[in-house]
Design an enzyme around this catalytic site. Structure first.
Site, short mmCIF file in Angstrom:
data_model
loop_
_atom_site.label_atom_id
_atom_site.label_comp_id
_atom_site.label_asym_id
_atom_site.label_seq_id
_atom_site.Cartn_x
_atom_site.Cartn_y
_atom_site.Cartn_z
N CYS A 1 -4.88 10.88 9.29
CA CYS A 1 -4.31 11.81 8.75
C CYS A 1 -4.85 13.33 8.93
O CYS A 1 -4.61 14.45 9.36
CB CYS A 1 -3.94 11.87 7.33
SG CYS A 1 -5.42 11.35 6.28
N GLY B 1 0.87 -1.11 -0.10
CA GLY B 1 0.04 -0.02 0.02
C GLY B 1 0.78 1.27 0.07
O GLY B 1 1.95 1.18 0.15
N PHE B 2 0.28 2.41 0.07
CA PHE B 2 0.80 3.79 -0.16
C PHE B 2 1.72 3.94 1.12
O PHE B 2 2.75 4.07 1.25
CB PHE B 2 -0.18 4.78 -0.28
CG PHE B 2 -0.65 4.90 -1.70
CD1 PHE B 2 -0.11 4.12 -2.91
CD2 PHE B 2 -1.69 5.52 -2.19
CE1 PHE B 2 -0.25 4.24 -4.25
CE2 PHE B 2 -2.26 5.52 -3.52
CZ PHE B 2 -1.63 5.06 -4.64
N THR B 3 1.11 3.34 2.32
CA THR B 3 1.70 3.88 3.61
C THR B 3 2.76 2.76 3.89
O THR B 3 3.85 3.39 4.25
CB THR B 3 0.46 3.73 4.62
OG1 THR B 3 -0.65 4.35 4.15
CG2 THR B 3 0.98 4.16 5.93
N ASN C 1 0.15 13.88 4.05
CA ASN C 1 -0.68 12.85 4.76
C ASN C 1 0.04 11.84 4.63
O ASN C 1 0.02 10.78 5.87
CB ASN C 1 -1.96 12.80 4.12
CG ASN C 1 -2.00 12.20 2.76
OD1 ASN C 1 -1.35 12.86 1.97
ND2 ASN C 1 -2.38 11.01 2.27
#
Lengths: 345, 345, 345, 345
Positions: free
Chosen positions: A146, A12-14, A309
């Site tokens: 966020c 994932g992005f995180t 974020n």
């Protein structure tokens, strides 16, 4: 002696942002990144910025023993797998919502309940500006949401500095980028549908409203809008104090709160193009910008805050908290500044 | 012992990017940034990402003595002020076009001539991938143009590896972001007019065509398009070799050329979303991505390269060259990776 | 007397654009729009611009009898259902690839073959600029591909005006928006991954290369790039004629070809911000802009063309062809101009 | 019999949009467009979408006699030249701020005073939803500001339907595109600085706050943010009524107010991607979308409205008002729907 780290949920992005940060962090060595869907594939095949990393995703069922495990799994997974995470690592930093609220009733009201409510009292909220004193030695750390982070950082100085006492009217109007939605996709997230939007999103009852109230101790009227950026969250807080507040009062409160904070920067009404907080000005960095104006005719304070974020709003905050928890210098691995000019970035 | 550095022309985008890089570079200390228009104002007032820097712009007439002076002035200024720059600094790195072409006739043909043609033979082209051997100890270094850099890095392996010998037909179709135009502005650069464009720009006779020909030794048919990104330059080179070239030949040439280069990365036809070079994948970093496909039915090779024009295409290249010139490890201060996800950035 | 029309496959972007055009067309009445996934839902629930339409999607198995049926189904569906389409309507206009290539071998080479090759000779290519004479009375019309349309409109005047005779080297470098990929989505199409890109897409062997060759009678070296716009396709054609061509020759060819065309407009080197064809300048309209430069040092012609891929590149072209096929004035329902300023749009 | 029209100040964005609308309007014939800076140049050289128009800008000192003159000059010009405008035309529609506020004290407080305060009582506010009854026959009409229009259309139904009585707390958080700033430019408006922003703009004391208060009769706490779109204004109004308001009450108020309005459309919590008002869904059209949610825990109503600032927020509103003033059917020349998909547009 290097501290070993793993990222559970690395596609994932995180998860990718954490891998980027840990890869550049002088104290951590990434020994494992897991992915169910991309197991055995290279990290660089998913995150093109990490093509230089010599690492393949591994199956999340086989967790290596590490000093710190960062969990970037979807909401609900951490509470189910928390015992295995804690078996694998001395310190668990969870980036989902599973441990970030302080009591089970929040999960009953805003999520589908909680499987392990007894652990909520053990978990420490990751935001050092709010909870630094409890982080050293913490073995279960929960990164904030966020939008909640942007809002809390913006409003925090108003409490404890004789400006608000709780119960005053506060409207929080948040604008967020598309990375907040994660790497999944779907029609609403497609470029053709998502570009150029000002799209009301969860106009009432957003889950982060509860998080803000839990940590600030006062209710807020909270609405989020999707706008055309990728990284970034911006909170505009319209605050109505009971008594008149001067600009000097505000400067006193914000300077008092933040002058020694390494990752909070004031941007409040100077000259030039960037006079107030903007996500562009902090994108790629762990910095939160905060600023304000007073509006006497409307008996209003307007507070602006802006973060990346992916950084201050998740992965950067997690690494910041891990630094504090493990006794490293706070800014280690997080010192990169933003860019100018830059997109979203 | 710290190496002192100054940036002449610090308010533009290139100057700001240099300040960012030098500020984070462990070997350099920025002692001066000049600006005629913003003299006495803080660097952070112009470049919001640098609000933490304790530095004000000073008048360009009063140059401090430094080890290295980086000139980010508009084309034409460096050739006029070069003696003063060299009086002030042992090493001058010029980021304008004033010393990047190897002979006076290029300036006669493509610019308004040259005031100091005798210095052109002294100047070293900054691109280490092309000119590393001549950089150590160089005291006048000229950074390449961003479009030329993207193109040269893309095409260089085709020469010297038995694929091209010069004279073959090459079409270079470049797509660039808005930061290339500098911080000025004007109607064509405004957000309303510049967003969402695919805008032919200098469709023939672009000045970088001459630079490419000067350093590759062969002519190219060169056209640039402005597209909707801020940072980034992407060159697609359509190459027509005299004899058939296989994918294996290509891999041999590109690996042979670049396998030890710290800032060139292959991205050529793998899986995932990012299969070929993309500006997004390198934005914020000094990396150039290079990739290719072969097109037998059209007897064509298609070569892609992508850079961040502010980094590999100007400020990053300049610092890279300065590192080599001054004997520092090449990647010092330039190791930051890009981001995912990211805008332009 | 109104002409009845239906749209089969009305939830996609092309189907929605057709519904918009037909809704505003004085000669057509939309009596049916089908959708398997959204059956019984309102058209406005999918296409927010059409919230005023009093129409619900119906099941594609039950086709109403109409004068004209527009098929906006995915490639492969029309060839399978063509008999049912023709049973339902006197005129079928297909917007997929299923009938746009003139012979079965194209489908064997570039698609998965063709089920009904005997119909290919019956189908008329929809582009009036190329095939106007054969459209009146046609009962099976096939709209061209958007990239092919942009390219063909750009290059067409070079043939038949003593500039090219076929066989010359032509490189076509296309830049397209995200609407071209359709309404589906997926990770690569997500806003976070798709924004700010210059992404090589099908760098060799793109299916539209065959379409261009089929209709221009000469091969082209064709490469497509995704860029950050939603609507729009821009083709830059680098052409190498055997003999020198002057600007006057070019103007003669282009004026000769297009001076009476209602939907082709020259934009070639004038002043102002918009000097060459740009998708922005035609977005929302059925206009194709065409322009050129000559490049004697490289013995090159550079031809630019720009269209709105949803209009001239699909739905607008289809309505234009239907107007001709049915004997309406060509520009009926298509007269809307573009916007300024505008995004992509 | 055609009604003749002129546009004074035709090079700006608003002037260009008016020219587009008038050019496509069946009742109006544009006989003059003036520009000081571009006199004698073609309209299409400035507005590329209007390349087909056979019209050149003329000097604003020589005004033709027309039926209707639309003034698109910068604030301050109309009040200076109003006598000449009225000499030239039976009806003057002013798109600047010069006649839109109802009394001189507004200009004293928020602008640099007013030269011709006696005319303010003669001027009619252009917004038909608010002032339709006074428009027929009006000879001085003043279009509203775009942010004010979005807000007024959003909030209007709350007054006169037993929901608000004036004096309640209302926060209005507006997001606007870059076309609002006009065609000028400058560093802050450049693509590199303006892309991807969430930029607080006039966070307190915005001039449109006064306009809203003048026409709604209650004060609002008003803050504007620039976001990354070109056309579009979106107002989110956080409203705190004294007594509980149900969703049914709200539907009653909004349906009661708007069910017969041709240019107001409800978008309130349905399914699909576009569930609330969005600028994307109305871009290119004269439609205002309005929607709401109720938030009982916070005793709040959240009202959303979205317009194309170039259309409903200026040129479209002006033509709409002119239609009413001159007795044409209201929607004449304004019936175009928006697009899907679309950028900003």
């Amino acid at each position: 002696m290097t501290t070993t780290a793993s990222v559970v949920g690395g596609t994932g992005f995180t998860g990718g942002e954490l891998l980027r940060l840990l890869d550049g962090h002088p104290e951590f060595a990434v020994v494992q990144a897991t992915s169910r869907s991309e197991a055995n594939k290279t990290v660089g095949g998913v995150h093109p910025n990490l093509r230089h990393m010599n690492l393949r995703f591994s199956d999340p069922e086989d967790l290596d023993s590490v000093d710190v495990l960062f969990a970037c799994t979807p909401h609900g997974v951490s509470m189910e797998r928390i015992d295995r995470f804690r078996d694998a690592a001395g310190t668990v930093v969870d980036l989902s919502a599973d441990f970030r609220l302080p009591a089970a009733e929040y999960y009953d009201d805003h999520y589908d309940g909680h499987d392990r409510p007894e652990l909520l009292a053990e978990a420490e909220y990751a935001l050092p500006e709010l909870n630094r004193e409890n982080l050293p030695g913490a073995d279960l750390v929960a990164a904030g949401g966020c939008n909640a982070t942007a809002t809390i950082v913006g409003l925090l100085p108003l409490f404890g500095h004789d400006i608000l006492s709780g119960g005053e009217r506060i409207v929080v109007d948040v604008k967020v980028g598309s990375s907040e939605g994660g790497a999944g996709g779907g029609a609403a997230a497609s470029h053709a549908e998502r570009s150029g939007v000002v799209r009301p999103y969860a106009p009432t009852g957003h889950r982060h409203e509860a998080e803000i109230e839990a940590y600030l101790g006062t209710s807020v009227s909270f609405t989020v809008h999707a706008v055309d950026m990728i990284r970034g969250a911006s909170a505009t807080c319209h605050v109505f104090p009971d008594d008149p507040v001067s600009k000097g009062d505000m400067w006193g409160a914000y300077r008092g709160q933040y002058e020694d904070e390494p990752f909070v920067r004031m941007a409040s009404g100077g000259g030039g193009v960037y006079r107030y907080p903007e996500p562009k000005a902090v994108a790629g960095s762990n910095v939160a910008e905060v600023g304000f104006e007073v509006d006497p005719p409307n008996e209003r304070l307007v507070v602006f805050s802006a973060i990346d974020n992916m950084m201050k709003g998740s992965a950067g905050q997690a690494v910041h908290a891990a630094n504090v928890a493990l006794g490293f210098e706070e800014t280690t691995g997080l010192a990169a500044t933003g860019f100018h000019p830059i997109g979203s970035p």
